[in-house]
Write a protein that holds these residues in place. Structure first.
Motif, PDB file in Angstrom:
ATOM      1  N   LEU A 503      24.617  32.835  -9.719  1.00  0.00           N
ATOM      2  CA  LEU A 503      25.805  32.529  -8.913  1.00  0.00           C
ATOM      3  C   LEU A 503      27.034  33.309  -9.392  1.00  0.00           C
ATOM      4  O   LEU A 503      28.151  33.029  -8.928  1.00  0.00           O
ATOM      5  CB  LEU A 503      26.094  31.022  -9.003  1.00  0.00           C
ATOM      6  CG  LEU A 503      25.001  30.096  -8.434  1.00  0.00           C
ATOM      7  CD1 LEU A 503      25.320  28.653  -8.750  1.00  0.00           C
ATOM      8  CD2 LEU A 503      24.856  30.294  -6.926  1.00  0.00           C
ATOM      9  N   SER A 504      26.812  34.249 -10.334  1.00  0.00           N
ATOM     10  CA  SER A 504      27.897  35.077 -10.903  1.00  0.00           C
ATOM     11  C   SER A 504      28.905  34.240 -11.676  1.00  0.00           C
ATOM     12  O   SER A 504      30.071  34.626 -11.828  1.00  0.00           O
ATOM     13  CB  SER A 504      28.604  35.885  -9.799  1.00  0.00           C
ATOM     14  OG  SER A 504      27.678  36.738  -9.146  1.00  0.00           O
ATOM     15  N   GLU A 505      28.483  33.109 -12.157  1.00  0.00           N
ATOM     16  CA  GLU A 505      29.322  32.251 -12.991  1.00  0.00           C
ATOM     17  C   GLU A 505      29.003  32.575 -14.458  1.00  0.00           C
ATOM     18  O   GLU A 505      28.317  31.813 -15.161  1.00  0.00           O
ATOM     19  CB  GLU A 505      29.051  30.779 -12.674  1.00  0.00           C
ATOM     20  CG  GLU A 505      29.457  30.364 -11.276  1.00  0.00           C
ATOM     21  CD  GLU A 505      30.971  30.211 -11.132  1.00  0.00           C
ATOM     22  OE1 GLU A 505      31.670  30.238 -12.161  1.00  0.00           O
ATOM     23  OE2 GLU A 505      31.435  30.068  -9.984  1.00  0.00           O
ATOM     24  N   THR A 506      29.556  33.741 -14.929  1.00  0.00           N
ATOM     25  CA  THR A 506      29.216  34.209 -16.274  1.00  0.00           C
ATOM     26  C   THR A 506      29.716  33.257 -17.348  1.00  0.00           C
ATOM     27  O   THR A 506      29.002  32.948 -18.312  1.00  0.00           O
ATOM     28  CB  THR A 506      29.807  35.610 -16.496  1.00  0.00           C
ATOM     29  OG1 THR A 506      29.414  36.461 -15.414  1.00  0.00           O
ATOM     30  CG2 THR A 506      29.323  36.196 -17.802  1.00  0.00           C
ATOM     31  N   ASP A 507      30.932  32.791 -17.197  1.00  0.00           N
ATOM     32  CA  ASP A 507      31.486  31.880 -18.206  1.00  0.00           C
ATOM     33  C   ASP A 507      30.701  30.578 -18.276  1.00  0.00           C
ATOM     34  O   ASP A 507      30.451  30.043 -19.367  1.00  0.00           O
ATOM     35  CB  ASP A 507      32.961  31.596 -17.898  1.00  0.00           C
ATOM     36  CG  ASP A 507      33.817  32.850 -18.039  1.00  0.00           C
ATOM     37  OD1 ASP A 507      33.382  33.756 -18.787  1.00  0.00           O
ATOM     38  OD2 ASP A 507      34.877  32.922 -17.403  1.00  0.00           O
ATOM     39  N   ARG A 508      30.308  30.062 -17.102  1.00  0.00           N
ATOM     40  CA  ARG A 508      29.517  28.820 -17.093  1.00  0.00           C
ATOM     41  C   ARG A 508      28.148  29.056 -17.742  1.00  0.00           C
ATOM     42  O   ARG A 508      27.649  28.214 -18.494  1.00  0.00           O
ATOM     43  CB  ARG A 508      29.333  28.302 -15.663  1.00  0.00           C
ATOM     44  CG  ARG A 508      30.617  27.800 -15.025  1.00  0.00           C
ATOM     45  CD  ARG A 508      30.342  27.343 -13.582  1.00  0.00           C
ATOM     46  NE  ARG A 508      29.484  26.160 -13.580  1.00  0.00           N
ATOM     47  CZ  ARG A 508      29.931  24.907 -13.528  1.00  0.00           C
ATOM     48  NH1 ARG A 508      31.244  24.672 -13.496  1.00  0.00           N
ATOM     49  NH2 ARG A 508      29.098  23.891 -13.513  1.00  0.00           N
ATOM     50  N   ALA A 509      27.548  30.211 -17.443  1.00  0.00           N
ATOM     51  CA  ALA A 509      26.250  30.520 -18.034  1.00  0.00           C
ATOM     52  C   ALA A 509      26.365  30.627 -19.549  1.00  0.00           C
ATOM     53  O   ALA A 509      25.517  30.108 -20.300  1.00  0.00           O
ATOM     54  CB  ALA A 509      25.707  31.817 -17.450  1.00  0.00           C
ATOM     55  N   ARG A 510      27.438  31.318 -20.027  1.00  0.00           N
ATOM     56  CA  ARG A 510      27.635  31.470 -21.468  1.00  0.00           C
ATOM     57  C   ARG A 510      27.879  30.103 -22.119  1.00  0.00           C
ATOM     58  O   ARG A 510      27.385  29.818 -23.211  1.00  0.00           O
ATOM     59  CB  ARG A 510      28.809  32.413 -21.720  1.00  0.00           C
ATOM     60  CG  ARG A 510      28.972  32.808 -23.168  1.00  0.00           C
ATOM     61  CD  ARG A 510      30.046  33.870 -23.325  1.00  0.00           C
ATOM     62  NE  ARG A 510      29.612  35.155 -22.805  1.00  0.00           N
ATOM     63  CZ  ARG A 510      30.197  35.799 -21.786  1.00  0.00           C
ATOM     64  NH1 ARG A 510      31.242  35.259 -21.162  1.00  0.00           N
ATOM     65  NH2 ARG A 510      29.761  36.979 -21.394  1.00  0.00           N
TER      66      ARG A 510
END
Length: 697
Positions: A503-510
């Motif tokens: 979903l291009s939620e890099t901060d959430r993934a990190r």
């Protein structure tokens, strides 16, 4: 006690010695060879027969005049009277007395004796039979009738009296009188043989209608299968096929639940077969097989199979074979061991091949009623597939949606979820609702499953369904529930982070990855760290990836971590960088990789000297990297550090306590070689010094 020479007063003038019993001494057989002439039982009996004396018989007495005859009769009568005074209870004595009077042709006296005997034992039918036979033999017909009337009134349940009475009347040609006797007898409802005798009597005089009427009374008095079959055969013998069929139909209506109903249906079907009514016979066989218990239908099925082979086609024979297998399952398999679910599966497959919905459902219901005796999953693993097959049959073959839903509901209620559960059932029930466009019910089923018995498969499938529907918020909530239930599951953490990255939620993934590696316990932590590093590498965050590697090395110094770190450094080139050329970037990557290899080598040399094999593998990886790196690579850096392989032997102890010698590979590194050489020189110097000191002494 007096001596043996003294006399004993109780023995008279004899002494004890004189009265002593002397036994002969035991004889010993000296010659044990068999005698030439053997004595047999047959020989003994034959000699006894030959030596037997002739029987002494009294001489015959001749009576010459009436006076002697009178004296003889008087003497005999006195003997008989004395005899019956002594044993008046003995019927044989009375019969002999009466028969003797009959032989003297004095019938009045004979009748008097019979009457006196009847006063002693009036209910002895043998006396009545002998009395009536005497009257009949001497042609006193009216007397005989009077005699017969008395016992049949007194003893109406003794059939022999009636048979004899009827036989006398028939021999006299008095058919009407015999019929009247039979009618009197039938009022007492005798056994079947009495009715059959009456019927045969009427048939001897061609009174078919009378015989038919007697048969009607007969089957009413004895409503048994044998009676109805005889009635039908009687009609068939007289050429009345329609009436015979009517008899069979009436019998089938009344005796379909009788224990001997099998015989009735077999006879009915054979009758229809003789009448060339093949379809009617087949219908009768099938009706009987459906309604008679399988344990009592063996002969019926055998007849049906023979009938189909003779009159039926391929389908009929197959039906008969199916019926035979059905009986085998009923009698030998499922009834003896209802918990043998493999037998139920075979039985259900058999019924499904026939295609009778009602019978298939009946077998399924009986199968699922055999619940395992204990609430342990190993007992339920085969049983649960009965429910699955039942639901799939109702949905795919029967096409009954409501029944399918009921089957799934009952199955889920049957399983003890507080002890164990089956994710397959929850998923099948939800997928069924989705196929029928009932998304709300599917979500409700999966929600109940997560609440009652959460499992990996249920979470994965539920998340997959919501993801396909595009419900991202629901997916996140499900992942949160998933991780609350099983926080050590690295697969769930990785998939959650993968979803956020998708979903291009890099901060959430990190953030998800950071939460994951912060967990105190993980089932496969190496996969999670690998996924985190791959995520940062894919995002081009090489510094973050290096930091993750450093954090990982703080936790573990495993060989694979060092090698992975070095390979990462060897390939971590920023393609978007404009400051350095590609050759310069590659050179820097090789230098960083060398630095990692050096750190790893120092660790294994100083902190883990026993891990020689891992150290050797690390050097091989380093050498391979230098060899494949082209111009920036330098193989000589590693070659000087490579160990020598030594083949050694050592003694090991096996499991049974014995010892054996095995070979193994040992590694000798360069620094260890120098140390070994110094130790050899030191030992040689010490030996030389000891030798010199001993020579001076």
């Amino acid at each position: 006690m007096p001596s043996s020479k003294e006399a004993d007063p109780t023995l008279g003038y004899l002494t004890w010695k004189e009265t002593e019993v002397k036994l002969p001494p035991p004889t010993t057989v000296k010659n044990k060879t068999p005698a030439p002439i053997q004595v047999t039982t047959e020989k003994i009996l034959r000699e006894a027969r030959e030596r037997q004396e002739a029987e002494i018989r009294p001489s015959k007495q001749k009576i010459t005049d009436a006076t002697e005859l009178g004296e003889h009769r008087l003497r005999k009568r006195k003997e008989f009277e004395d005899l019956i005074r002594r044993i008046g209870w003995n019927v044989g004595a009375w019969i002999k007395y009466a028969q003797w009077e009959e032989s003297q042709r004095d019938f009045k006296r004979a009748r008097s004796v019979w009457e006196r005997a009847l006063e002693v034992d009036r209910k002895n039918h043998t006396l009545w039979l002998k009395y009536a036979e005497v009257e009949t033999k001497n042609k006193f017909i009216n007397h005989a009738r009077n005699v017969w009337d008395r016992p049949v009134t007194l003893l109406p349940r003794v059939g022999q009296l009636w048979y004899k009475y009827v036989h006398m009347e028939e021999m006299l040609g008095n058919v009407a009188g015999a019929r009247q006797v039979f009618e009197r007898w039938m009022k007492w409802m005798p056994d079947q043989q009495g009715w059959l005798s009456y019927i045969k009597f009427e048939l001897r005089y061609n009174e078919v209608e009378r015989a038919r009427g007697i048969f009607e009374r007969y089957v009413w008095c004895h409503p048994e299968v044998g009676a109805w079959i005889r009635y039908a055969k009687f009609e068939m013998k007289n050429g009345e096929a329609a009436k015979a069929r009517n008899v069979y139909e009436r019998a089938a209506d009344k005796l379909s639940d009788d224990e001997e109903a099998e015989q009735l249906f077999v006879a009915f079907a054979e009758f229809e077969e003789r009448c060339k009514e093949t379809e009617r016979a087949r219908a009768l066989y099938k009706f009987a097989l459906d309604h008679i218990p399988k344990g009592r239908a063996e002969d019926l099925f055998r007849k049906f199979l023979a009938f189909e082979k003779q009159c039926g086609g391929r389908e009929g024979i197959e039906d008969a074979i199916v019926g035979k297998r059905r009986i085998q399952y009923e009698e030998d398999e499922v009834r003896k061991n209802p918990l043998n679910y493999d037998s139920w599966f075979d039985y259900i497959r058999l019924e499904e091949s026939v295609g009778n919905k009602e019978r298939i459902r009946e077998v399924y219901e009986r199968a699922i009623a055999s619940v395992p005796p204990a609430e342990e999953k190993r007992y339920w693993q085969r049983y649960i597939y009965l429910w699955i097959n039942y639901a799939l049959y109702e949905e795919l073959d029967a096409g009954d949606v409501e029944r399918t839903r009921d089957v799934y509901r009952e199955c889920l209620n049957q399983i003890p979820h507080h002890k164990f559960s089956f994710a397959k059932i929850w998923l099948l029930a939800s997928q069924f609702e989705i196929r029928h466009l009932n998304l709300k019910a599917a979500r409700q089923i999966l929600g109940i499953a997560i609440g009652k018995a959460p499992k990996d498969k249920i979470f994965k499938k539920y998340i997959e369904i919501e993801l396909q529907l595009g419900n991202i918020d629901r997916c996140r909530k499900l992942y949160e529930k998933y991780l609350e239930w099983l926080p050590e599951n690295c697969y769930a953490w990785s998939k959650y982070a993968e979803l956020e990255r998708y979903l291009s939620e890099t901060d959430r993934a990190r953030a998800v990855f950071e939460l994951a590696i912060a967990q105190p316990a993980l089932d496969t932590p190496e996969l999670l760290w690998k996924a985190y590093i791959d995520f940062e590498t894919a995002e081009g965050e090489f510094e973050r990836a290096r930091a993750i590697y450093e954090r990982l090395l703080d936790r573990t110094k495993h060989l694979k971590v060092w090698i992975s770190y070095a390979e990462f450094e060897a390939t971590a080139m920023d393609k978007d960088s404009l400051d350095l050329t590609e050759h310069e970037q590659k050179k820097q990557c090789i230098q960083r990789a060398r630095r990692v290899f050096e750190e790893a080598l120092n660790y294994f040399r100083s902190s883990a000297p026993d891990l020689k094999e891992e150290r050797a593998m690390l050097l091989e990886k380093w050498l391979n990297m230098e060899a494949t790196s082209g111009e920036p690579g330098d193989v000589s850096i590693v070659q000087s550090k490579l160990p020598k392989k030594l083949k050694k032997r050592r003694q090991v102890t096996t499991e049974d306590g014995s010892t054996r010698i095995e070979e193994f590979i040992d590694y000798l590194f360069p620094e260890q070689t120098q140390t070994t050489n110094l130790k050899i020189l030191e030992a040689a110097y010490k030996w030389k010094k000891q030798k010199l000191s001993s020579s001076y002494d």
